[in-house]
Design a protein around this motif. Structure first.
Motif, short mmCIF file in Angstrom:
data_model
loop_
_atom_site.label_atom_id
_atom_site.label_comp_id
_atom_site.label_asym_id
_atom_site.label_seq_id
_atom_site.Cartn_x
_atom_site.Cartn_y
_atom_site.Cartn_z
N ALA A 22 0.84 -1.20 0.00
CA ALA A 22 0.00 0.00 0.00
C ALA A 22 0.87 1.25 0.00
O ALA A 22 0.54 2.25 -0.65
CB ALA A 22 -0.93 -0.01 1.21
N ARG A 25 2.03 2.13 -3.41
CA ARG A 25 0.99 2.60 -4.33
C ARG A 25 0.16 3.75 -3.78
O ARG A 25 -0.75 4.23 -4.47
CB ARG A 25 0.09 1.43 -4.69
CG ARG A 25 0.87 0.27 -5.33
CD ARG A 25 -0.03 -0.84 -5.79
NE ARG A 25 0.75 -1.92 -6.39
CZ ARG A 25 0.31 -2.71 -7.36
NH1 ARG A 25 -0.90 -2.54 -7.85
NH2 ARG A 25 1.08 -3.66 -7.85
N TYR A 27 -1.96 3.63 -1.26
CA TYR A 27 -3.30 3.16 -0.93
C TYR A 27 -3.65 3.43 0.53
O TYR A 27 -2.80 3.31 1.43
CB TYR A 27 -3.42 1.66 -1.16
CG TYR A 27 -3.41 1.21 -2.60
CD1 TYR A 27 -3.64 2.10 -3.65
CD2 TYR A 27 -3.18 -0.13 -2.92
CE1 TYR A 27 -3.63 1.66 -4.96
CE2 TYR A 27 -3.17 -0.57 -4.23
CZ TYR A 27 -3.39 0.33 -5.25
OH TYR A 27 -3.39 -0.12 -6.55
N GLN A 28 -4.91 3.72 0.77
CA GLN A 28 -5.45 3.78 2.12
C GLN A 28 -5.60 2.35 2.64
O GLN A 28 -5.99 1.45 1.91
CB GLN A 28 -6.83 4.46 2.10
CG GLN A 28 -7.57 4.45 3.42
CD GLN A 28 -8.99 4.98 3.27
OE1 GLN A 28 -9.33 5.61 2.26
NE2 GLN A 28 -9.82 4.72 4.26
N THR A 29 -5.28 2.15 3.92
CA THR A 29 -5.42 0.82 4.51
C THR A 29 -6.40 0.85 5.68
O THR A 29 -6.70 1.91 6.24
CB THR A 29 -4.06 0.28 5.01
OG1 THR A 29 -3.53 1.17 5.98
CG2 THR A 29 -3.09 0.13 3.85
N ALA A 38 -6.95 -2.95 1.86
CA ALA A 38 -6.42 -1.77 1.17
C ALA A 38 -7.41 -1.33 0.10
O ALA A 38 -8.04 -2.16 -0.56
CB ALA A 38 -5.06 -2.08 0.53
N LEU A 39 -7.54 -0.03 -0.05
CA LEU A 39 -8.44 0.54 -1.05
C LEU A 39 -7.65 0.82 -2.32
O LEU A 39 -6.77 1.68 -2.35
CB LEU A 39 -9.05 1.85 -0.53
CG LEU A 39 -10.04 2.55 -1.46
CD1 LEU A 39 -11.25 1.67 -1.74
CD2 LEU A 39 -10.46 3.89 -0.88
N ARG A 40 -7.99 0.08 -3.40
CA ARG A 40 -7.23 0.20 -4.66
C ARG A 40 -7.77 1.38 -5.46
O ARG A 40 -8.47 1.22 -6.46
CB ARG A 40 -7.32 -1.11 -5.43
CG ARG A 40 -6.77 -2.28 -4.64
CD ARG A 40 -6.54 -3.49 -5.49
NE ARG A 40 -5.54 -3.22 -6.51
CZ ARG A 40 -4.95 -4.17 -7.25
NH1 ARG A 40 -5.26 -5.42 -7.07
NH2 ARG A 40 -4.06 -3.85 -8.15
N ALA A 41 -7.42 2.57 -5.01
CA ALA A 41 -8.00 3.80 -5.55
C ALA A 41 -7.62 4.04 -7.01
O ALA A 41 -8.38 4.66 -7.76
CB ALA A 41 -7.55 4.99 -4.70
N ASP A 42 -6.47 3.53 -7.45
CA ASP A 42 -6.00 3.82 -8.81
C ASP A 42 -6.48 2.80 -9.84
O ASP A 42 -6.26 2.99 -11.04
CB ASP A 42 -4.48 3.91 -8.85
CG ASP A 42 -3.82 2.60 -8.44
OD1 ASP A 42 -4.49 1.78 -7.78
OD2 ASP A 42 -2.64 2.40 -8.78
N TRP A 47 -12.25 -2.09 -2.28
CA TRP A 47 -11.41 -2.68 -1.25
C TRP A 47 -10.91 -4.07 -1.63
O TRP A 47 -11.60 -4.83 -2.30
CB TRP A 47 -12.18 -2.77 0.07
CG TRP A 47 -12.35 -1.44 0.72
CD1 TRP A 47 -13.42 -0.62 0.62
CD2 TRP A 47 -11.40 -0.78 1.56
NE1 TRP A 47 -13.20 0.53 1.34
CE2 TRP A 47 -11.98 0.46 1.94
CE3 TRP A 47 -10.13 -1.09 2.04
CZ2 TRP A 47 -11.32 1.37 2.76
CZ3 TRP A 47 -9.47 -0.19 2.86
CH2 TRP A 47 -10.06 1.01 3.22
#
Length: 230
Positions: A22, A25, A27-29, A38-42, A47
């Motif tokens: 994370a 990249r 990422y927010q966890t 982890a939030l795969r924002a890209d 989640w």
């Protein structure tokens, strides 16, 4: 902590890998029960949930969260793939990837020196941004290979090790790994971690890495997402 000691606690190993991945990249966890997410924002904007050998009840809870949206993924680390494949079927999740492995290395076995390129047509650029170390090999303006590493405590987490198709079978995967390891040694690292595809497992094994356990990716969708390359 030695690799052998870390492998003795794969749940903790997974937490370290998720935090480092994370970090690579941005990422927010979060946590879901006792497991990381982890939030795969890209990419998916959804989640990803991770667990090592969850109990049946824990699996059911995680599967319910993953099923709330088709783009969500539940990633299970285990050497009992048959058990979790059956549980996935019970909870109406699809196995979207079953070929990856988590791998570990004692960084003392890795070369600490900056590598050099034997091909004059290629050049290496290294950089660091927000704690993420990058290595990129270019042929002119064209990216030939790239990768990144994030150091968390005494562990270096390697990510997105990619050699472009036109430049494969020229040793650039090994070169990128050595370039990243040299950057990681700017920190007091003891271990390296990564998730590897089948092709990657051959490369990393050659470089002294060892497989920890298999990785299953599950989703309510029919489409998978390979963490080792995505």
């Amino acid at each position: 902590m030695s690799p052998d000691a870390m492998v003795g606690d794969i749940t903790r190993l997974l937490e370290v890998w998720v935090a480092g991945w994370a970090g690579c990249r941005g990422y927010q966890t979060a946590t879901e029960g006792r497991f990381p997410a982890a939030l795969r924002a890209d990419t998916t904007g959804e989640w990803e949930y991770f667990a090592h050998d969850p109990s049946d009840d824990e699996f059911a809870a995680l599967a319910a969260k993953a099923a709330e949206a088709p783009a969500r993924v539940l990633t299970i680390l285990s050497n009992d793939a048959a058990r979790y494949t059956q549980l996935a079927e019970t909870h109406r999740l699809n196995v979207t990837s079953a070929s990856q492995s988590m791998m570990i290395v004692d960084m003392e076995t890795q070369d600490a020196e900056d590598p050099w390129l034997s091909d004059d047509d290629l050049s290496l650029t290294t950089s660091e941004l927000d704690g993420v170390h990058h290595a990129v090999v270019r042929s002119g303006e064209t990216v030939a290979a790239s990768g990144r590493v994030f150091v968390l405590g005494k562990t270096a987490i390697f990510d997105k090790i990619v050699t472009e198709p036109a430049f494969q079978r020229r040793g650039l995967g090994s070169f990128i790994m050595k370039a990243l390891a040299a950057q990681a040694f700017a920190h007091d690292v003891e271990n390296g971690l990564l998730l590897a595809s089948l092709d990657g497992q051959k490369l990393y094994s050659h470089l002294g890495w060892s497989a920890v356990c298999r990785v299953l990716m599950l989703s309510a969708s029919e489409e998978g997402s390979d963490l080792s390359v995505a």
